[in-house]
Design a protein around this motif. Structure first.
Motif, short mmCIF file in Angstrom:
data_model
loop_
_atom_site.label_atom_id
_atom_site.label_comp_id
_atom_site.label_asym_id
_atom_site.label_seq_id
_atom_site.Cartn_x
_atom_site.Cartn_y
_atom_site.Cartn_z
N ARG A 276 -91.34 -51.90 -33.18
CA ARG A 276 -90.34 -52.89 -33.59
C ARG A 276 -89.16 -52.21 -34.29
N ILE A 277 -89.47 -51.22 -35.11
CA ILE A 277 -88.39 -50.51 -35.81
C ILE A 277 -87.56 -49.71 -34.81
N ALA A 278 -88.22 -49.04 -33.86
CA ALA A 278 -87.50 -48.27 -32.84
C ALA A 278 -86.68 -49.19 -31.94
N GLY A 279 -87.09 -50.44 -31.83
CA GLY A 279 -86.36 -51.38 -31.00
C GLY A 279 -85.13 -51.96 -31.67
N GLY A 280 -84.87 -51.57 -32.92
CA GLY A 280 -83.67 -52.01 -33.60
C GLY A 280 -83.88 -53.06 -34.66
N ASP A 281 -85.13 -53.41 -34.93
CA ASP A 281 -85.41 -54.41 -35.97
C ASP A 281 -85.22 -53.74 -37.33
N SER A 282 -84.24 -54.20 -38.11
CA SER A 282 -83.89 -53.57 -39.40
C SER A 282 -84.45 -54.32 -40.59
N ASP A 283 -85.45 -55.17 -40.38
CA ASP A 283 -86.05 -55.93 -41.47
C ASP A 283 -86.70 -54.96 -42.46
N GLN A 284 -86.32 -55.08 -43.75
CA GLN A 284 -86.83 -54.19 -44.78
C GLN A 284 -88.34 -54.35 -44.95
#
Length: 709
Positions: A276-284
């Motif tokens: 999810r993070i690699a996919g661009g999700d920037s949720d802290q």
């Protein structure tokens, strides 16, 4: 063919010939039926079986039409169709009918007929028709087709007493102890009580061996505990190694790692968060959760898990390459090893092992002994391996006479302690019997003496208050007895420069093997699993032909072969007596029972369905069946699997007394030491004799384990 029966042939052209003949015979006596319903009752069932139940309405209508024609004095020979308007072809002579019927003894009146039911059915035709129907039903798998006797699936049951205090603590989650106490419990299998009013205590961190004769309920007890039928504190994790792992594409190493559910779940979550993070999700929150997952993985030392799992698999005989293979590529025995590795890796609070050495070679057994000596939680195991029982347990639970007694120490200590207990018990019993006899003699002597009446009464009361001691109940001695054999002149069985491989391009299993056996041979083949021991046995048997070299065998030699899968090949629907009757027909029942008795299968045991017997009892039946053919040479592949210690001892004694030659594959150290005079080591593409006997082989294996470690 009568006109009435031809109606059925025209209506149902696919009607079986046997059934048609039966129907034709019934219709010849159509006057015996009062109405269409009775006719349908006689032939409707068979017709529906043949042409289908959906034709019942048509069959019933035909029966009604035929009876209608019959009661109007019309036969189908003179009718163009059934159910339509019919004309008589000739007048009916009632006087002649009466004269004919008076000649029949069974009929007393022309007008009031006495019905003869035997005329309604031709028994031979009926049996023939029913046989034809059975054959058809079997072909199409009809549920009503004949089935062999079903395997009796009697369920084991258990009861126990649980104190209110323990129940309340468990319900509130306030019970933190890892010790286990199962109080006043009973275990039954069908109508047979296996264990009665017994209590066992398992202290955390100790290793218990559950021992006892075959068929007393050891495996059943482990299953009752694992299934929760016998209740233990709910916070204690239990793992019972009984079934092999699922055969799929998961590698052996990954299969072991996946049983650590906490680690597996964290790794799966870590993978999902990273995607999810690699996919661009920037949720802290994702980054914070990922950091928390890393911390949890570090806390449980997840990075060390693969190495730990690999060490366990390696100890159980898996090479680095085998650890990466899919579980579906392994045989059942190797998948059982994976299941054992999963249990050792998981480290439950209570580990239950049932015959863990059955699937292992000596190298793996020695490794497992060492591994279990450092086992940190509670262990309860069932085993027949005498050396294993002397090495691993700290306590012994002896199942005998439907009760369980606890002993401190290993199996050797158990034997010594039990012997002393039995001596003391018998001594106390004999002493009390003498005392009772002495007091009873006084009572009998002065029973009618008025002056000593009070003293006699006190003596009687004293006898009534004495505890009732029991004499030592000795276990029945297990005896194996192989048949006598005729002497044969050598060579008996010989391999000369034999090589073997399963395919032209495949690796050689062994090369240039030279082996000779005689009528006095007591040879044991040892080696790692997969080294070719069973293959060598099959070449000796003649089931496999050497790729190179020659096999020589005496023409009069009869070989008895006991396979390690012999028990699995028994028809469990039969009894032991029925099994011998099927394999060796034509003998009286007493002879079959006598043969079974030579291997400890006697009394009701010989008449029980094989499915209800324990593994050891089935092995005895398999031995009896093998010996019934009067072999002059025995080839035994892992014969001790499932046998209890006393039965292994009996097998060893029988082998020593047997007058024929013996070649066996076994990893049971005590049996090998008891009977074998020669060891053949199978491995590294060859078979060679080992000088120095089993001690030399054990030292060789220990050196290999040390080199790997």
């Amino acid at each position: 063919m009568t006109g009435t029966s031809s109606v059925f042939r025209k209506k149902f052209p696919g009607l079986d010939e046997e059934i048609f003949q039966y129907v034709e015979g019934v219709l010849e006596n159509l006057g015996d039926f009062s109405d269409g319903q009775e006719l349908h009752d006689a032939i409707g069932g068979l017709l529906m079986e043949s042409v289908g139940a959906d034709k019942d309405t048509e069959i019933r209508k035909l029966c009604e039409d035929l009876m209608s024609c019959s009661t109007n004095g019309v036969t189908s020979d003179s009718a163009s169709s059934v159910g339509s308007k019919m004309l008589l072809t000739s007048p009916i002579q009632l006087a002649q009918m009466a004269e004919d019927q008076e000649r029949q003894e069974e009929v007393k009146s022309v007008w009031i007929q006495q019905r003869d039911d035997s005329m309604k059915v031709d028994q031979k035709k009926l049996e023939k028709a029913e046989a034809k129907l059975r054959e058809k039903r079997e072909k199409r798998g009809n549920e009503q087709s004949y089935q062999p006797p079903a395997i009796v699936n009697t369920m084991a049951t258990a009861t126990q007493e649980i104190s209110r205090k323990d129940r309340a603590l468990d319900a509130k989650g306030g019970n933190n102890t890892k010790d286990i106490r199962i109080e006043n419990f009973d275990v039954a299998f069908g109508d047979r009580v296996l264990i009665q009013n017994s209590t066992i205590t398992l202290a955390f961190g100790r290793r218990y061996a559950l021992i006892g004769r075959n068929g007393l309920g050891k495996t059943t007890l482990l299953r009752m505990i694992a299934a929760g039928v016998l209740r233990i504190p709910s916070h204690i994790s239990v793992l019972h190694v009984e079934q092999e792992v699922t055969a799929d594409d998961t590698s052996a190493l990954e299969s072991v790692l996946q049983c650590d559910t906490v680690r597996h779940a964290l790794l799966q979550e870590e993978k999902a968060l990273q995607q999810r993070i690699a996919g661009g999700d920037s949720d802290q929150a994702l980054s914070e959760r990922l950091a928390a997952v890393y911390a949890e993985l570090q806390a449980i030392e997840a990075d060390k898990a693969p190495a730990k799992a690999s060490v366990i698999l390696c100890g159980l005989g898996f090479t680095r390459e085998m650890q990466q293979q899919a579980t579906k590529k392994f045989s059942g025995g190797w998948r059982m090893r994976i299941a054992l590795a999963r249990a050792l890796f998981t480290q439950p609070d209570l580990l239950l092992l049932d015959e863990p050495t059955n699937m292992l070679d000596l190298k793996a057994i020695i490794w497992l002994e060492g591994y279990l000596l450092t086992w940190p939680t509670t262990l309860l195991l069932v085993s027949h391996d005498r050396h294993f029982l002397d090495s691993v347990p700290t306590d012994v639970l002896h199942l005998h006479s439907r009760a369980i007694q606890s002993y401190r120490g290993n199996y050797e200590n158990f034997l010594n302690t039990r012997t002393e207990r039995q001596k003391n018990q018998q001594r106390e019993y004999d002493s009390q019997m003498q005392f009772r006899a002495h007091v009873q003699e006084f009572i009998d002597k002065f029973r009618y003496n008025a002056k000593r009446a009070s003293l006699v009464q006190s003596k009687i009361k004293m006898l009534e208050k004495l505890p009732e001691l029991q004499p030592v109940e000795k276990e029945s001695v297990v005896v194996f007895s192989f048949p006598d054999v005729d002497k044969l002149s050598p060579p008996i069985l010989q391999l000369d420069e034999v090589s073997f491989r399963y395919s032209k391009d495949g690796p050689p299993i062994f090369q240039d093997v030279n082996l000779t056996t005689t009528m006095t041979s007591r040879t044991c083949i040892v080696g790692d699993n997969g080294a070719g021991k069973t293959t060598l046995l099959k070449i000796l048997l003649g089931e496999l032909s050497p790729t190179k070299g020659q096999r020589f065998c005496n023409r009069q030699l009869r070989i008895g072969y006991f396979s390690q899968h012999h028990v699995d090949q028994l028809d469990l629907r039969l009894s032991a007596v029925s099994l011998l009757q099927e394999r060796f027909p034509g003998k009286p029942v007493e002879e079959y029972r006598r043969q079974l008795g030579r291997f400890g299968v006697s009394g009701d045991l010989a008449l029980q369905q094989l499915a209800s017997l324990s593994g050891g009892q089935k092995s005895r039946v398999a031995f009896a069946a093998m010996a019934a053919a009067s072999p002059s040479f025995l080839i035994l592949d892992e014969p001790t699997n499932h046998l209890d210690i006393e039965t292994i001892e009996a097998l060893g004694e029988a082998i020593k007394l047997y007058k024929g030659g013996v070649v066996l594959v076994s990893h049971d150290e005590r049996l090998i030491r008891q009977v074998c005079t020669e060891l053949w080591l199978c491995g590294n593409g060859t078979v060679r004799s080992i000088e120095g006997g089993f001690d030399s082989y054990r030292h060789l294996v220990q050196a290999e384990i040390a080199a790997v470690a």
